[in-house]
Scaffold this motif. Structure first.
Motif, short mmCIF file in Angstrom:
data_model
loop_
_atom_site.label_atom_id
_atom_site.label_comp_id
_atom_site.label_asym_id
_atom_site.label_seq_id
_atom_site.Cartn_x
_atom_site.Cartn_y
_atom_site.Cartn_z
N GLU A 101 0.81 -1.20 0.00
CA GLU A 101 0.00 0.00 0.00
C GLU A 101 0.85 1.26 0.00
O GLU A 101 1.97 1.27 0.47
N SER A 102 0.24 2.33 -0.51
CA SER A 102 0.98 3.57 -0.65
C SER A 102 1.17 4.26 0.69
O SER A 102 0.42 4.03 1.63
N TRP A 147 -1.29 10.65 5.68
CA TRP A 147 -0.27 10.11 4.77
C TRP A 147 0.55 11.30 4.29
O TRP A 147 0.40 12.40 4.81
N LYS A 189 -8.17 6.10 -4.76
CA LYS A 189 -6.95 6.23 -5.58
C LYS A 189 -6.67 7.71 -5.76
O LYS A 189 -7.59 8.47 -6.09
N GLN A 196 0.73 7.22 -12.19
CA GLN A 196 0.61 6.10 -11.25
C GLN A 196 -0.14 6.59 -10.01
O GLN A 196 0.32 7.52 -9.35
N ALA A 220 -1.63 6.66 -6.11
CA ALA A 220 -1.40 6.10 -4.78
C ALA A 220 -2.77 5.59 -4.31
O ALA A 220 -3.79 6.13 -4.71
N GLU A 221 -2.79 4.55 -3.49
CA GLU A 221 -4.08 4.05 -3.02
C GLU A 221 -4.08 3.94 -1.50
O GLU A 221 -3.13 3.42 -0.91
#
Lengths: 241, 278
Positions: free
Chosen positions: B37-38, B238, B89, B64, B66-67
């Motif tokens: 996972e991101s 995050w 996402k 790309q 991130a999720e």
């Protein structure tokens, strides 16, 4: 295979093999930084030992000097010397690049999982007796308030647990509540994530501050139910009578 | 060539290579094994314009994502135990002036009260992910929340520092556009990287910032909106970072490093030779 330089190299290699592969058979693996420290100490000791006198210093440094100056070298030895002289600057260049190249990794986080509780929570005893009724009431309260995240099986895998970072604690893991006193749990349940000190990153925890919703009596009984349900016992400092 | 010489050569090789190798290998422990996972959103640097108002622009699909997984908001009442949006996402880009972040998530129905939000820490003080609520042992900072709601059709730039302090800012500089298609929302938020407003997060390329997400499913169930207010899907903090422009000065330092190392070799050999002669 003699001479001080060879002995030093053998000692270092032996030390590395011991620290990296043999010691972990008996204890936890050593962090790389600690292995590096031990090897540096070993090297420093050897250097001090062999530089005690001029004679042993010559013996120690002689092979290095002869190699670097290329004294009497022909064929393979000469090629190897050139190779080393080319590779060393390239390694330095590569090292410079890896240090300066922008990283795509966010700053490392070092979260303390069980930080020290505030003084007023140290050594509190559960004021409620461990009767079957109290344990049952605690389990019922746990089911209502705690199990959505910490799980009906006390394993931190409740239906609401999936997206949390850090994840809810797994009480059946012997590394969590079995390592803690009841007073510690009382603090963590009462004050929640926001009660944590800075090293525990209070800004990330979703643990509610239950003191605003639950009376102390319920919290103490929840703790009782939690230990019972997870099959763990609180940590105590004195021998039980 | 005698054995002694070969031995010397090998020793020299081993010494120099281990010295450099050790400094590389031991300099840092490898990062702990993580899941797939991101942990961070990367705002890719692009030339020219960014699709600030177009959630379906082709440029997004080249990035790309991130999720991040989402959890029901259980931190404070009113809680919710199950939420519609389970993960999001996130894609992002910037051009040195403007930035845009695209959120893509599954929601089976398009409803007027569907909403999404991005939260940032403002400045250097850490803030609790729940609206920057007060922490007991740490003085926390403010959060900046970019809120989009389908029926409003625009973004609201908000601030909070603790519960019941959420308010719309005087300076509104965030825009948002949402598009729903076949069970998927795509919502793009955009803003200048820097705004000069002390209540806003300021994004400087190359610097890490903290970010979190929240979603509300506005479906009407039994006459009431399913998720509203504190009943929402949330993420924890995050990271987000705007990609810095390529820095070619690195190569200058690499050349300098190589030159210094070669010079060191030259002078070392010369010194040893002179020592031997004397």
């Amino acid at each position: 295979m003699k001479g001080p330089l060879a002995k030093t190299v053998i000692l270092l290699v032996g030390m590395y093999v011991f620290l990296k592969f043999i010691l972990p058979l008996f204890t936890a693996p050593l962090p790389a930084s600690l292995i590096f420290l031990y090897l540096a100490l070993t090297l420093a000791s050897a250097m001090i030992f062999y530089t005690m006198s001029g004679g042993s210093l010559d013996e120690f440094m002689g092979p290095i000097g002869r190699f670097l100056t290329g004294t009497g070298q022909t064929g393979i030895a000469g090629t190897a010397r050139i190779l080393v002289f080319v590779l060393f600057p390239l390694l330095v260049g590569w090292q410079t690049y890896t240090r300066l190249a922008p990283s795509d990794m966010p700053p490392a986080e070092n979260r303390t999982i069980h930080p020290a509780p505030p003084g007023e929570f140290v050594g509190l005893a559960n004021p409620y007796p461990r009767t079957p009724e109290n344990v049952m009431m605690g389990k019922g309260l746990y089911a209502a308030f705690c199990s959505p995240c910490h799980g009906a099986n006390f394993d931190g895998k409740g239906p609401a647990a999936v997206g949390f970072n850090p994840p809810p604690a797994n009480f059946s893991d012997p590394g969590t509540i079995a390592q803690l006193q009841e007073s510690y749990l009382f603090w963590r349940i009462k004050k929640g994530g926001v009660g944590l000190p800075v090293e525990a990153m209070p800004w990330k925890s979703a643990m509610p501050r239950w003191e605003v919703e639950l009376p102390d009596e319920w919290i103490w009984k929840i703790i009782m139910g939690e230990y019972d349900g997870a099959g763990q016992s609180p940590r105590t400092w004195e021998e039980e009578e | 060539m005698g054995y002694k010489q070969i031995f010397n050569v090998l020793l020299g090789l081993v010494l120099i290579v281990t010295a450099v190798g050790a400094s590389c290998a031991f300099a840092s422990d490898p990062p702990p094994e993580g899941g797939a996972e991101s942990v961070a959103v990367r705002l890719y640097l692009t030339d020219g314009s960014i699709p600030a108002n177009d959630p379906n622009a082709a440029a997004w699909d080249a990035l790309q994502p991130a999720e991040f997984k989402l959890a029901p908001q259980v931190h404070w009442p009113d809680r919710i135990q199950e939420v519609t949006v389970k993960s999001v996402k996130v894609r992002g880009m910037h051009n040195g002036q403007e930035m845009a972040i695209l959120l893509e998530y599954a929601d089976q129905s398009e409803d007027a009260a569907d909403a999404a939000a991005i939260e940032f820490m403002v400045g250097d003080k850490m803030a609790h992910f729940a609206h920057g609520q007060e922490m007991l042992q740490v003085e926390g900072g403010e959060v900046n929340i970019w809120y989009w709601k389908k029926e409003q059709g625009k973004a609201t730039d908000m601030s909070a520092k603790g519960f019941k302090t959420l308010r719309a800012q005087e300076n509104q500089n965030v825009s948002a556009t949402g598009a729903w298609q076949e069970g998927t929302w795509r919502v793009v938020f955009s803003r200048p990287l820097q705004t000069g407003d002390e209540h806003d997060v300021q994004i400087t390329p190359g610097e890490w910032r903290n970010v979190a997400f929240a979603f509300w499913d506005g479906e009407i169930v039994d006459g009431a909106v399913k998720e509203r207010g504190s009943q929402k899907a949330v993420s924890s903090w995050w990271y987000v970072r705007a990609e810095p422009p390529p820095d070619n000065s690195i190569y200058g330092y690499v050349v300098l490093g190589i030159a210094l190392a070669a010079g060191f070799e030259f002078f070392l050999v010369r010194k040893i030779r002179r020592g031997n002669e004397s």
